[in-house]
Design an enzyme around this catalytic site. Structure first.
Site, PDB file in Angstrom:
ATOM      1  N   ASP B  44       1.018  -1.246   0.020  1.00  0.00           N
ATOM      2  CA  ASP B  44      -0.057  -0.208   0.101  1.00  0.00           C
ATOM      3  C   ASP B  44       0.958   1.217  -0.062  1.00  0.00           C
ATOM      4  OD1 ASP B  44      -1.935   1.985   0.601  1.00  0.00           O
ATOM      5  OD2 ASP B  44      -3.106   0.569   1.861  1.00  0.00           O
ATOM      6  N   ASP B  45       0.903   2.176  -0.954  1.00  0.00           N
ATOM      7  CA  ASP B  45       1.405   3.216  -1.307  1.00  0.00           C
ATOM      8  C   ASP B  45       3.028   3.084  -1.303  1.00  0.00           C
ATOM      9  OD1 ASP B  45      -0.668   4.491  -0.728  1.00  0.00           O
ATOM     10  OD2 ASP B  45      -0.121   5.623   1.041  1.00  0.00           O
ATOM     11  N   CYS B  84      -5.979   4.368  -3.648  1.00  0.00           N
ATOM     12  CA  CYS B  84      -6.422   2.933  -3.055  1.00  0.00           C
ATOM     13  C   CYS B  84      -7.545   2.423  -3.468  1.00  0.00           C
ATOM     14  CB  CYS B  84      -6.454   3.259  -1.329  1.00  0.00           C
ATOM     15  SG  CYS B  84      -6.592   1.769  -0.829  1.00  0.00           S
ATOM     16  N   ARG B  88      -7.746  -0.817  -5.976  1.00  0.00           N
ATOM     17  CA  ARG B  88      -8.010  -2.263  -5.516  1.00  0.00           C
ATOM     18  C   ARG B  88      -9.238  -2.920  -6.350  1.00  0.00           C
ATOM     19  NH1 ARG B  88      -5.401  -2.845  -0.425  1.00  0.00           N
ATOM     20  NH2 ARG B  88      -3.887  -0.877  -0.636  1.00  0.00           N
ATOM     21  N   LYS B 141      -5.913  -5.414   4.002  1.00  0.00           N
ATOM     22  CA  LYS B 141      -6.494  -4.325   3.793  1.00  0.00           C
ATOM     23  C   LYS B 141      -7.765  -4.330   2.629  1.00  0.00           C
ATOM     24  CE  LYS B 141      -6.296   0.667   2.172  1.00  0.00           C
ATOM     25  NZ  LYS B 141      -5.094   1.731   2.092  1.00  0.00           N
ATOM     26  N   HIS B 143     -10.851  -2.183   1.738  1.00  0.00           N
ATOM     27  CA  HIS B 143     -11.207  -0.716   1.190  1.00  0.00           C
ATOM     28  C   HIS B 143     -12.162  -0.847  -0.067  1.00  0.00           C
ATOM     29  CE1 HIS B 143      -9.612   3.445   1.266  1.00  0.00           C
ATOM     30  NE2 HIS B 143     -10.596   3.609   1.618  1.00  0.00           N
ATOM     31  N   SER B 166      -8.436   2.058   5.114  1.00  0.00           N
ATOM     32  CA  SER B 166      -6.984   2.571   5.254  1.00  0.00           C
ATOM     33  C   SER B 166      -6.571   2.536   6.878  1.00  0.00           C
ATOM     34  CB  SER B 166      -6.786   3.916   4.779  1.00  0.00           C
ATOM     35  OG  SER B 166      -6.733   3.684   3.330  1.00  0.00           O
ATOM     36  N   HIS B 246       1.564   2.439   3.672  1.00  0.00           N
ATOM     37  CA  HIS B 246       0.518   3.696   4.176  1.00  0.00           C
ATOM     38  C   HIS B 246       0.799   4.280   5.274  1.00  0.00           C
ATOM     39  CE1 HIS B 246      -3.074   6.000   4.257  1.00  0.00           C
ATOM     40  NE2 HIS B 246      -3.558   5.388   3.347  1.00  0.00           N
ATOM     41  N   ASP B 298      -0.558  -0.830  -4.619  1.00  0.00           N
ATOM     42  CA  ASP B 298      -1.879  -0.134  -5.174  1.00  0.00           C
ATOM     43  C   ASP B 298      -1.563   0.896  -6.026  1.00  0.00           C
ATOM     44  OD1 ASP B 298      -1.231   1.153  -2.941  1.00  0.00           O
ATOM     45  OD2 ASP B 298      -3.254   1.354  -2.318  1.00  0.00           O
ATOM     46  N   ASN B 299      -0.643   1.532  -5.533  1.00  0.00           N
ATOM     47  CA  ASN B 299      -0.294   3.032  -6.184  1.00  0.00           C
ATOM     48  C   ASN B 299       1.047   3.520  -5.704  1.00  0.00           C
ATOM     49  OD1 ASN B 299      -2.687   3.916  -3.924  1.00  0.00           O
ATOM     50  ND2 ASN B 299      -0.887   4.757  -3.543  1.00  0.00           N
ATOM     51  N   LYS B 319       1.693   9.115  -5.603  1.00  0.00           N
ATOM     52  CA  LYS B 319       0.268   8.813  -5.251  1.00  0.00           C
ATOM     53  C   LYS B 319      -0.634   9.922  -5.539  1.00  0.00           C
ATOM     54  CE  LYS B 319      -2.588   7.768  -1.401  1.00  0.00           C
ATOM     55  NZ  LYS B 319      -2.810   7.271   0.122  1.00  0.00           N
TER      56      LYS B 319
END
Lengths: 476, 476
Positions: B44-45, B84, B88, B141, B143, B166, B246, B298-299, B319
């Site tokens: 994540d991130d 996010c 996903r 996660k 989301h 998140s 994240h 994810d990004n 991001k």
């Protein structure tokens, strides 16, 4: 298969296996006793981010990547200066260029009309290794003085094949362009080898002028392989200093147009191909367990060359600058059975090669002068922390920045080639390079103790500094 | 050793060797007939430049680096959105978020007071694989909607363990700070797990609130290993979606303070450790030749978080942005004996996993809707060029940029979170991403034909685009 034949074959295969094992053991112990060979492959203006193993998405350096898997990939490895001449002087002498006059406030590098070069009283890595009988060769770009007394063959090298200064030199066209130097690099003339009147030399003779730059990398690689083959019975030191990917960019027909990254990628992949040829030749001659190969570059990417300049990856700025992108380089050490494979985040510099190789070859360091190198042996062979904790970032004859451990203080900052203007910082800007390799977050305010430690280090450094006589200023 | 015994031993060793070879062959062909397992490890991130194998100098991701050596390292791999929730949704449905309403001009992601989630009529990768008997788990996660009807166990997953949105959410402190959200991230409160009232769920039950974020990564890794162990006899799909790096950043005591990169590095190295645990568990259970493992994120890195945000390496921005740093991610495919090892510079996206896995598991694609994925099989297993030539970069419900082959056109640009202001470009900005991955040199003027091709592609894309009903806008 009859049972008898089966048994005979089995015994035979068992015996062969045992013999092979014994031979391998013999070779191994034999190899470990023999003097080590050293190969330094030095690129020109290659950035921290220009190999696939250092994060480039479209330059595919498969041989260097494999070398990194088999060897050590260093991520905090520095050169002695952000431009060519002083960086090469640092590598070959193990000394900061400020000490031997190879850095100047007037001219950043040597030019075809420069009068001087690396002083004769400096001890080069080649001279050092010749003391114990090494055969030595410099193949590629020299740039430490093109007059005969300064050429490689008068600085400890038995053999020289290459160009005496940068591949864009001896050329008045760029300087005569209506819009100046940068505009020239957008013109079609840059793609013509005849635009650059650079000589190709063998030992002290010019053998081609202008050098056919299309095939220089290819010929350097071939010469390197030939030198290894010819010297497989003796210890040797090979200094292969490619003059690329410094502009102008040229590649041989096997590589031209083959990389996704364009001509810059073609050029880097041809250098990478040579790395593969060299490692293969070492293996073929049973020299791989007996040779240390190092790959790095002289300084960061020349960003003002736009698409024809490289990338410093996540590092700030490039060639000509004392930000990390100017002086931190990809560096890969290879030596199967000796170099412990893995990622190394310790600090090292090109100057350390002088000290490390001297120790490995049992040559005492010169004791009448300051040597800036440290021995990388403990890290290379035992994965111990590096002895080196500091880096001095000079520009010309001025100390712009100092790294101590994780922290780097900038006392002076300045654009690499143009704005932003020179600026002095008191207190210095302070970056934690381990946490913030891109030098984005100034943490001076919360680390006054670190600044004091760095200031004390600078004071100590200055207290015994003897500046060499400027060798770059006299021209014309 | 007597001669007889020697002969007997030789025969024995020969026989054993032959038997071993046969057994290996049996296992191999047996393995190739069994259905494949799929493991997707989603960070994540995490930025393009945050793994050592992608050029980070101080984050040491040794397990991912080894995975990259044994597998394929992709350098042009994209996510479906730079934030996010839509990213996903794209991964799990194989569809651009614009089609299923999971991207919005009003809210960029789902919040704890959001009403909706991924619509039930969407087919998730888990639902797709369940059609042919896969066991499925979502660990980490989610989301994609925290109300019961939207939770993983109602979207095709047999098992869920993790947080529903998140890890910085369900927390009013940041928004109440005198200086706002960014300033909160400099306060000490960010280091207290009690600041974040995020629930930890098992299936549809909250089992801990606030979740002890210090040990989440550790527990996710353990749950993943356990799921593999429990399902070694059945085909399975494991979706391990870490909620880190994240912000807020937390690591378990084995990792806290261990990375040179600071807490961000601790966190990434703990995720990397889990990768090692998972690959080891697969090997231990003989599942390695029968499982495809993919690692990506994810990004891009959340750059406004300063030292606690990651790095996009040489890519521009991070991001929230449609520059490359926002949507291009590290991506490693692993599957010994199946995935052809090497560097892959072809284009791929997370949406392609839906199509690729469906094909490998012999599940027909849903034929009543547009699926944006392409089959990566030819590249993964035969190193053929990728079928995919284009990437659509949406922000909210607007198409900001399009990549076609080497070229990317920006029709709209805008700062990720703040300036520079939104700007429309006609003609679009155009970058050659293969030559210029950092998007520095606009080459629109000299490539009008390319712009025309991209405009034609956009026209075609829009001609059959059915926008889904905005699922993110309703809150409170």
């Amino acid at each position: 298969m009859s049972k008898n034949i089966f048994i005979i074959l089995s015994v035979l295969s068992f015996t062969i296996a045992c013999t092979e094992q014994q031979t391998e053991k013999d070779q191994e112990s034999k190899g470990k006793d023999k003097p080590l060979n050293f190969v330094v492959i030095f690129a020109d203006d290659l950035g921290y981010g220009d190999l696939s193993s250092y994060g480039h998405p479209t330059i595919h350096t498969k041989n260097l990547d494999q070398m990194a898997v088999e060897g050590q990939k260093w991520t905090n490895f520095y050169v002695g200066s952000s431009v060519c001449t002083p960086s090469r002087a640092a590598l070959l002498t193990g000394r900061l260029p400020i000490r031997n006059g190879m850095t100047s406030r007037v001219n950043r590098v040597l030019f075809p009309d420069s009068h001087n070069g690396l002083p004769q009283n400096e001890v080069t890595m080649a001279e050092q290794l010749k003391k114990v009988g090494y055969r030595t060769a410099c193949i590629g770009k020299w740039h430490l003085g093109h007059k005969e007394e300064y050429l490689p063959t008068n600085q400890g090298f038995d053999y020289y094949f290459g160009i005496p200064y940068s591949n864009d030199m001896d050329n008045i066209i760029p300087f005569r362009s209506a819009h100046g130097y940068i505009d020239f690099w957008k013109s079609e003339e840059r793609k013509d080898i005849n635009t650059f009147n650079v000589p190709l030399m063998r030992n002290t003779e010019i053998v081609e002028r202008p050098a056919d730059q299309n095939t220089l990398t290819k010929r350097y690689n071939e010469e390197a392989v030939q030198f290894i083959r010819q010297n497989k019975e003796k210890p040797f030191f090979l200094y292969l200093a490619h003059n690329l990917p410094h502009v102008p960019l040229f590649a041989s027909k096997d590589f031209l147009g083959t990389s996704n990254r364009g001509i810059y990628g073609d050029v880097v992949e041809e250098i990478d191909h040579g790395v593969g040829q060299i490692l293969a030749e070492l293996k073929k001659n049973g020299l791989d367990e007996n040779t240390i190969v190092v790959f790095t570059s002289d300084n960061g990417p020349w960003l003002i060359m736009n698409e024809e300049g490289g990338s410093a990856g996540l590092l700030r700025e490039g060639k000509g600058s004392t930000w990390e992108g100017g002086m931190r380089e990809p560096c890969i050490f290879w030596g199967p059975g000796r170099i412990q494979p893995g990622l190394v985040t310790q600090i090292g510099t090109t100057m350390d090669l002088f000290t490390t190789f001297s120790k490995l070859a049992n040559v005492p360091l010169p004791d009448d002068r300051k040597i800036d190198g440290t021995d990388l042996g403990p890290t290379l062979f035992e994965k111990m922390p590096s002895i080196r904790k500091e880096v001095f970032y000079y520009r010309g004859d001025e100390l712009y920045a100092v790294r101590l451990g994780a922290f780097k203080a900038h006392f002076i900052t300045e654009g690499a080639y143009g704005p932003p203007a020179r600026e002095e910082h008191n207190p210095p800007l302070l970056y934690n390079l381990e946490v913030d390799p891109s030098e984005k977050f100034n943490v001076a305010d919360s680390n006054l103790d670190i600044i004091e430690q760095i200031q004390a280090l600078v004071k100590k450094h200055n207290s015994d500094l003897v500046k060499g006589k400027d060798q770059l200023k006299d021209r014309g």
